[in-house]
Design a protein around this motif. Structure first.
Motif, mmCIF file in Angstrom:
data_model
loop_
_atom_site.group_PDB
_atom_site.id
_atom_site.type_symbol
_atom_site.label_atom_id
_atom_site.label_comp_id
_atom_site.label_asym_id
_atom_site.label_seq_id
_atom_site.Cartn_x
_atom_site.Cartn_y
_atom_site.Cartn_z
ATOM 1 N N MET A 97 20.212 32.251 -49.512
ATOM 2 C CA MET A 97 20.976 33.019 -48.524
ATOM 3 C C MET A 97 22.456 33.022 -48.878
ATOM 4 O O MET A 97 23.127 34.049 -48.760
ATOM 5 N N VAL A 98 22.964 31.894 -49.356
ATOM 6 C CA VAL A 98 24.364 31.834 -49.791
ATOM 7 C C VAL A 98 24.574 32.770 -50.976
ATOM 8 O O VAL A 98 25.523 33.546 -51.013
ATOM 9 N N LYS A 99 23.653 32.730 -51.932
ATOM 10 C CA LYS A 99 23.759 33.628 -53.101
ATOM 11 C C LYS A 99 23.667 35.091 -52.687
ATOM 12 O O LYS A 99 24.351 35.950 -53.265
ATOM 13 N N LEU A 119 28.185 35.897 -42.601
ATOM 14 C CA LEU A 119 27.872 34.770 -43.482
ATOM 15 C C LEU A 119 28.705 34.837 -44.756
ATOM 16 O O LEU A 119 29.234 33.824 -45.216
ATOM 17 N N ALA A 120 28.868 36.013 -45.318
ATOM 18 C CA ALA A 120 29.669 36.177 -46.536
ATOM 19 C C ALA A 120 31.112 35.744 -46.301
ATOM 20 O O ALA A 120 31.721 35.079 -47.154
ATOM 21 N N ALA A 180 34.898 29.026 -47.042
ATOM 22 C CA ALA A 180 34.569 27.674 -47.492
ATOM 23 C C ALA A 180 34.988 27.486 -48.949
ATOM 24 O O ALA A 180 35.537 26.445 -49.322
ATOM 25 N N GLY A 181 34.720 28.492 -49.769
ATOM 26 C CA GLY A 181 35.117 28.421 -51.172
ATOM 27 C C GLY A 181 36.622 28.349 -51.339
ATOM 28 O O GLY A 181 37.131 27.546 -52.129
ATOM 29 N N GLU A 225 27.746 23.000 -53.901
ATOM 30 C CA GLU A 225 26.771 22.042 -53.356
ATOM 31 C C GLU A 225 27.037 21.771 -51.875
ATOM 32 O O GLU A 225 26.116 21.734 -51.069
ATOM 33 N N THR A 226 28.300 21.595 -51.524
ATOM 34 C CA THR A 226 28.659 21.354 -50.120
ATOM 35 C C THR A 226 28.324 22.565 -49.261
ATOM 36 O O THR A 226 27.777 22.425 -48.161
ATOM 37 N N ILE A 227 28.612 23.744 -49.763
ATOM 38 C CA ILE A 227 28.299 24.971 -49.030
ATOM 39 C C ILE A 227 26.798 25.083 -48.831
ATOM 40 O O ILE A 227 26.327 25.430 -47.740
#
Length: 83
Positions: A76-78, A15-16, A22-23, A30-32
Motif C-alpha cells: 500500500m505504501v508502494k 495516504l500518499a 514521513a519521508g 522500514e519505519t513507514i
C-alpha cells in the motif's frame, strides 16, 4: 461506481501525502512500513469498510498471517509512493 472510485482515489491521495511527509521528516522506509502495518491493524479492527475497495483490502488483511499483513502494508505504501 464513479463516486466510489473517487473516494478511493481521495484515500490514496491522503495516504500518499502522509507517506511523503514521513519521508521528508526523515523516517526510513522500514519505519513507514511499520507504521502502515499498525494503521492497517487499527483500521481492520475498528473501521467498517465503506466501499468495495476497502472491503477487499480488509478481506485480504483478515485472510493473511502477520507476514502477509506486513507485505500488504508495504504494498500500500508502494502503491501511493510515486516519488
Amino acid at each position: 461506481m464513479a463516486t466510489v472510485l473517487k473516494v478511493f482515489d481521495k484515500w490514496k491521495e491522503f495516504l500518499a501525502e502522509r507517506v511523503s511527509q514521513a519521508g521528508h521528516a526523515g523516517m526510513s522506509e522500514e519505519t513507514i512500513s511499520k507504521l502502515a502495518f499498525q494503521i492497517g491493524e487499527f483500521l481492520a479492527n475498528k473501521v467498517d469498510p465503506e466501499n468495495e475497495q476497502e472491503r477487499v483490502l480488509k478481506e485480504l488483511w483478515d485472510a493473511g498471517d502477520e507476514q502477509d499483513k506486513r507485505t500488504l502494508a508495504r504494498l500500500m505504501v508502494k502503491l501511493v509512493d510515486k516519488g
